[in-house]
Scaffold this motif. Structure first.
Motif, PDB file in Angstrom:
ATOM      1  N   LYS A  38       0.847  -1.193   0.000  1.00  0.00           N
ATOM      2  CA  LYS A  38       0.000   0.000   0.000  1.00  0.00           C
ATOM      3  C   LYS A  38       0.887   1.248   0.000  1.00  0.00           C
ATOM      4  O   LYS A  38       1.492   1.603   1.003  1.00  0.00           O
ATOM      5  N   LYS A  40       1.559   5.128  -2.716  1.00  0.00           N
ATOM      6  CA  LYS A  40       0.946   5.987  -3.729  1.00  0.00           C
ATOM      7  C   LYS A  40       0.913   5.332  -5.099  1.00  0.00           C
ATOM      8  O   LYS A  40      -0.047   5.486  -5.866  1.00  0.00           O
ATOM      9  N   GLU A  43      -2.205   3.014  -5.485  1.00  0.00           N
ATOM     10  CA  GLU A  43      -3.540   3.498  -5.104  1.00  0.00           C
ATOM     11  C   GLU A  43      -4.601   3.129  -6.135  1.00  0.00           C
ATOM     12  O   GLU A  43      -5.688   2.646  -5.778  1.00  0.00           O
ATOM     13  N   HIS A  47      -7.732   0.572  -5.550  1.00  0.00           N
ATOM     14  CA  HIS A  47      -9.101   1.059  -5.749  1.00  0.00           C
ATOM     15  C   HIS A  47      -9.826   0.199  -6.770  1.00  0.00           C
ATOM     16  O   HIS A  47     -10.985  -0.192  -6.571  1.00  0.00           O
TER      17      HIS A  47
END
Length: 391
Positions: A38, A40, A43, A47
């Motif tokens: 986890k 950036k 992301e 999602h």
């Protein structure tokens, strides 16, 4: 999509691709997500995975509901393709989807009294110049909630269709509706605007990895290394337009499709004409735009028919028997770039296998202006073809 996922995550993704049933895919995705670091760079992937898991849970539940519905004679949520092309009619609630079918087909359909209350697709046949467009009104799309339950069936139907008509309400913010709907579809791997490039990956049992098309920031060897790192050793990678390695990696996770579409701005009678012209010109820079007032069926059906043929890149080709006095009024609808050989196959395999030559006229020059051509002659819209075969 991120690069350089750890080997454990890539191995878990291979299990996702190997899963057959929604239940198996859901379990495999849960295990895959647990191994994704986890940060950036991941992301978007996290999602997407969570949204896909939610979709799978809905698919599982919808299948159960459908099975119960079929046993009790309930609604049908699938429309089999008919005619020359299937065009889904999509848009937010009260945009005019039902009105379009009422104006162009024989289907008697009324708008939903309550938004999102109808889940059944409704088909109707729009006939233009003897070309049969099967219009399918889909349930209203919730453009402000990507994960809404009402969107699941619509997304499936859009993927299966040949094209889409996007109906927007001129009495509201047209640009906001358009951007929200385009973004929602893009999040689910559906382009309604032709992208600079996109990638499809067709997994195969043997044959290694073949790469067809233009990669702008790497080589075919880079693509092969990327796929092998995900456990994909045999596949056909089709690069449409120009794509990057990131596009290739995204296509591993998402089934990317492009659906040629046009936008129909409805209810132009309820707003300022300058606004309509302005927004139509703005959206027209990336998608074909038409306008209408469907309440009183003020729509140019000829323009709509020609526009659908154009966005789908289709041509009309008419046929004539060697001894006939005239040609058939019902055209064959083919992809632009199709040859006489493609037409011969469509008519019957014996016309292709025994092909000798063909005679071709332009519809506006018939019966003069005939020319003799071979099997590889590229056809144009409005051609009349007479095939001579030895079989």
């Amino acid at each position: 999509m991120p690069a350089n996922l750890p080997p454990e995550a890539k191995a878990k993704w291979l299990k996702v691709m190997e899963a057959k049933t929604p239940e198996e895919k859901l379990k495999a995705l849960e295990e895959f997500l647990s191994t994704v670091p986890k940060h950036k760079g991941t992301e978007n992937l996290v999602h997407w995975a969570r949204r896909r898991m939610a979709q799978l849970r809905r698919e599982i539940e919808e299948r159960r509901v459908k099975e119960r519905s079929l046993r009790s004679g309930g609604i049908n949520i699938y429309v089999e393709k008919e005619g020359d092309a299937q065009v889904v009619v999509i848009g937010p609630p009260s945009s005019g989807k039902s009105s379009l079918l009422r104006c162009l087909t024989n289907v008697k359909v009324e708008p939903d009294d309550i938004p999102f209350s109808s889940m059944e697709p409704i088909p109707g046949m729009f006939i233009y110049g003897n070309v049969y467009f099967q219009l399918v009104k889909l349930p209203s799309i919730n453009i402000y909630d990507v994960d809404s339950d009402v969107n699941s069936m619509a997304l499936s139907m859009i993927r299966n269709a040949d094209s889409a008509i996007v109906i927007l309400d001129a009495s509201s913010d047209v640009e906001a509706q358009y951007n929200a709907l385009k973004s929602m579809l893009r999040e689910n791997g559906i382009y309604i605007v032709k992208p600079r490039g996109f990638v499809t990956i067709e997994r195969r049992p043997t044959g290694g990895i073949q790469v067809v098309g233009k990669l702008v920031n790497g080589t075919a060897e880079d693509v092969k290394k990327l796929l092998v790192s995900y456990g994909i050793n045999n596949a056909l990678v089709m690069i449409n337009g120009e794509a990057t390695l990131d596009d290739v990696e995204e296509s591993i996770f998402k089934d990317i499709v492009y659906k040629p579409s046009l936008v129909l701005i409805n209810k132009i009678d309820l707003t300022d004409s300058d606004y309509v012209r302005s927004i139509a010109a703005k959206l027209g820079s990336e998608v074909m735009v038409l306008t209408a007032s469907l309440k009183d069926c003020t729509i140019d059906s000829r323009m709509l028919g020609e526009s659908l043929l154009k966005v789908m890149d289709l041509i009309r080709v008419y046929t004539k028997e060697p001894d006939a006095d005239t040609y058939s009024p019902k055209p064959f609808v083919l992809r632009r770039g199709s040859t006489v050989g493609d037409l011969a196959r469509r008519i019957h395999s014996r016309f292709y296998e025994g092909f000798r030559y063909a005679r071709v006229w332009r519809i506006d020059k018939y019966p003069s202006g005939v020319k003799r051509v071979g099997i590889n002659y590229v056809l144009n819209d409005g051609d009349i073809v007479e095939i001579h075969s030895s079989l």
